[in-house]
Enzyme design. Structure first.
Site, PDB file in Angstrom:
ATOM      1  N   ASN A  26       8.090  -8.058   5.584  1.00  0.00           N
ATOM      2  CA  ASN A  26       9.167  -7.419   6.334  1.00  0.00           C
ATOM      3  C   ASN A  26       9.228  -7.924   7.780  1.00  0.00           C
ATOM      4  OD1 ASN A  26      11.406  -5.711   6.025  1.00  0.00           O
ATOM      5  ND2 ASN A  26      10.376  -4.093   7.217  1.00  0.00           N
ATOM      6  N   ARG A  27       8.653  -9.104   8.025  1.00  0.00           N
ATOM      7  CA  ARG A  27       8.820  -9.829   9.288  1.00  0.00           C
ATOM      8  C   ARG A  27       9.245 -11.272   9.005  1.00  0.00           C
ATOM      9  NH1 ARG A  27       7.929  -5.318  10.142  1.00  0.00           N
ATOM     10  NH2 ARG A  27       6.718  -4.289  11.778  1.00  0.00           N
ATOM     11  N   ARG A  54      -1.376  -4.726   2.747  1.00  0.00           N
ATOM     12  CA  ARG A  54       0.050  -4.577   3.091  1.00  0.00           C
ATOM     13  C   ARG A  54       0.867  -5.828   2.783  1.00  0.00           C
ATOM     14  NH1 ARG A  54       3.337  -2.380   7.718  1.00  0.00           N
ATOM     15  NH2 ARG A  54       4.420  -4.067   8.756  1.00  0.00           N
ATOM     16  N   ARG A  98       0.811  -1.225   0.000  1.00  0.00           N
ATOM     17  CA  ARG A  98       0.000   0.000   0.000  1.00  0.00           C
ATOM     18  C   ARG A  98       0.836   1.263   0.000  1.00  0.00           C
ATOM     19  NH1 ARG A  98      -2.684  -0.624   5.954  1.00  0.00           N
ATOM     20  NH2 ARG A  98      -0.820  -0.844   7.217  1.00  0.00           N
ATOM     21  N   GLU A  99       2.152   1.125   0.062  1.00  0.00           N
ATOM     22  CA  GLU A  99       3.021   2.301   0.152  1.00  0.00           C
ATOM     23  C   GLU A  99       3.318   2.809  -1.264  1.00  0.00           C
ATOM     24  OE1 GLU A  99       6.111   0.573   2.612  1.00  0.00           O
ATOM     25  OE2 GLU A  99       4.721   0.310   4.292  1.00  0.00           O
ATOM     26  N   HIS A 159      10.227   2.462   2.139  1.00  0.00           N
ATOM     27  CA  HIS A 159       8.872   2.286   2.659  1.00  0.00           C
ATOM     28  C   HIS A 159       8.232   3.674   2.716  1.00  0.00           C
ATOM     29  CE1 HIS A 159       9.187  -1.863   4.559  1.00  0.00           C
ATOM     30  NE2 HIS A 159      10.450  -1.622   4.254  1.00  0.00           N
ATOM     31  N   SER A 160       6.958   3.704   3.136  1.00  0.00           N
ATOM     32  CA  SER A 160       6.355   4.960   3.547  1.00  0.00           C
ATOM     33  C   SER A 160       5.411   4.610   4.692  1.00  0.00           C
ATOM     34  CB  SER A 160       5.593   5.636   2.397  1.00  0.00           C
ATOM     35  OG  SER A 160       4.354   5.001   2.163  1.00  0.00           O
ATOM     36  N   TYR A 161       5.104   5.525   5.577  1.00  0.00           N
ATOM     37  CA  TYR A 161       5.458   6.917   5.564  1.00  0.00           C
ATOM     38  C   TYR A 161       6.105   7.278   6.883  1.00  0.00           C
ATOM     39  CZ  TYR A 161       1.260   7.135   8.499  1.00  0.00           C
ATOM     40  OH  TYR A 161       0.338   6.907   9.487  1.00  0.00           O
ATOM     41  N   TYR A 183       9.757   0.467  20.167  1.00  0.00           N
ATOM     42  CA  TYR A 183       9.199  -0.652  19.422  1.00  0.00           C
ATOM     43  C   TYR A 183      10.269  -1.409  18.655  1.00  0.00           C
ATOM     44  CZ  TYR A 183       6.381  -3.227  16.026  1.00  0.00           C
ATOM     45  OH  TYR A 183       5.829  -4.209  15.254  1.00  0.00           O
TER      46      TYR A 183
HETATM   47 ZN    ZN Z   1       6.488  -0.520   5.015  1.00  0.00          ZN
END
Ligand code: ZN
Ligand code: NAG
Length: 429
Positions: A263-264, A247, A189-190, A316-318, A369
């Site tokens: 990204n995990r 995502r 979605r970025e 990535h964003s944002y 985090y």
């Molecule tokens: Zn991202």
């Protein structure tokens, strides 16, 4: 006559009453956790209270802000809970459905205008579909065969090949060149990310031979650019307004759940804090490290070429940050932190010099985090790529993923010279 008038009025009503979106009256809350317990409370509220929370921004990087998109039906419950816990928050987006429709309508209109002009050139000021982006990559490779070639280093669950373009003039003696790998849109979605990378691809190819910096970089280095890592997810975000905020990838998981947060999913501190065991969560880490063929394919290419790849940048964003390792630990990598920070600082200064935008250079885990199983930690810890970064593009939250098309060019224009900054740094260090 009367009938026509009536039907005109009727049609106008239909147009005004836009089709209701699944996101109608959903809100995005901006939450200010005070400590790690607050963050844990917020990120586990999902499983413990059976809510589906759509985190737009996690409190990684240099600030403690968390943005979360909450379904209309859960809003009062979440707000009551936040008040009860004393966790401060504000409303960032008052109606996600409306914001999303405005974003999509603006892009559709800009695309229509661009088609009407029948430009032969690719219009960088609008968002493009996956096919348009890959067509333009092929076009660049065909137009500049001496310095550009298309590669496919991985494929997706739905059978697409993930397209990478390699830019660089081969050494005449045939030796392998030092290289830089950059990818984007591992989170589909970025949208500003692929738009920014395809702009950079185009500029690099066209300015080779005229701009001395670009020429030097492409003479001395190879640049691998992958605008759309999560090709299936990106295609899905274009399917309808209701899928725009997807995502993960599109691989089916247990039960009704779809998709892994790629990204995990990397083999570095996999499945630790900062990822989810719940296959329906948008932070789901998958069934095993590199369980997904997209991450498996790209990481094997990086692994095979790790001795030549000197820098890795994941866009990535944002939130406008340029982040060095680690994501899984507060510690500064001994030995490398100074150099990583120096390049990060230089990059954000370059960005600011273009349109004055403030990006912050920092570390992925600076505050509250932790992120685990992310690409940057793997490229740094396992592949040994010292300059491994995660860069979050515009904006700082006003529009988030629903960035209006008129911000694409400014974003692309400020990021392009920062890519050159990375190239020059690699040549000089
Ligand atoms: Zn991202
Ligand atoms: C090949 O050429 C490059 C660029 O001219 C040079 O840096 C490199 O050392 C050369 N390699 C060998 C093995 O001659």
């Amino acid at each position: 006559m009367m009938d026509m008038k009536l039907s005109f009025i009727f049609m106008s009503i239909l147009i005004v009453a836009a089709p209701s979106s699944v996101y109608e009256r959903d809100e995005v809350l901006r939450i200010f956790p005070r400590n790690a317990e607050d963050v844990r409370f917020l990120t586990t509220m999902e499983e413990e209270q059976g809510l589906s929370l759509d985190f737009w921004k996690l409190p990684s990087g240099p600030d403690n802000i968390l943005d979360v998109h909450i379904k209309k039906a859960s809003l009062s419950l979440v707000k009551d809970e936040l008040k009860r816990q004393g966790i401060p928050f504000t409303v960032l987006v008052h109606d996600v459905g409306q914001a999303l429709q405005l974003h999509m309508r603006t892009n559709r209109m800009s695309r229509a205008r661009s088609r009407m002009r029948r430009d032969e050139v690719f219009d960088f000021s609008v968002y493009h579909t996956y096919d348009e982006i890959t067509d333009h990559m092929r076009h660049i490779a065909t137009s500049y065969p001496d310095i550009a070639s298309i590669m496919s280093v991985a494929s997706t669950y739905e059978g697409r090949s993930i397209m990478t373009i390699k830019l660089g003039k081969p050494f005449s003696n045939g030796t392998v060149k030092p290289a830089i790998w950059m990818d984007g849109a591992i989170h589909s979605r970025e949208w500003v990310v692929p738009a920014t990378i395809i702009y950079a691809v185009d500029k690099l190819a066209r300015q080779y031979g005229s701009d001395p910096t670009v020429t030097r970089i492409l003479d001395e280095l190879d640049l691998y650019l992958t605008p759309v890592f999560n090709a299936d997810g990106y295609v899905y975000t274009w399917q309808s307004d209701d899928t725009r905020l997807w995502r993960k990838n599109r691989a089916p998981q247990a039960g009704p759940c779809v998709g892994v947060d790629m990204n995990r999913n990397w083999d570095s501190h996999w499945a630790e804090d900062g990822s989810s065991h719940d296959p329906c969560s948008l932070l789901y880490h998958g069934t095993a490290p590199f369980s997904e063929q997209e991450t498996r394919g790209i990481s094997s290419f990086i692994w095979d070429n790790r001795r030549d790849i000197r820098a890795y940048v994941a866009f990535h964003s944002y939130s406008q940050v340029w982040m060095a390792p680690w994501g899984h630990s507060y510690n500064r990598p001994p030995g490398d932190a100074g150099a990583q920070d120096a390049l990060g600082q230089l990059a954000v200064e370059t960005i600011k010099s273009v349109h004055g935008a403030d990006y912050v250079a920092g570390r992925a885990m600076e505050t509250l985090y932790q992120v685990s199983g992310d690409s940057q930690d793997w490229t740094y810890d396992k592949a040994g790529i010292k300059y491994s970064y995660i860069v979050e593009l515009r904006d700082t939250g006003r529009h988030g993923f629903l960035l209006p098309p008129d911000q694409i060019l400014p974003t692309a224009e400020e990021i392009f010279p920062s890519i050159l900054t990375v190239g020059e740094w690699i040549l000089e260090h």
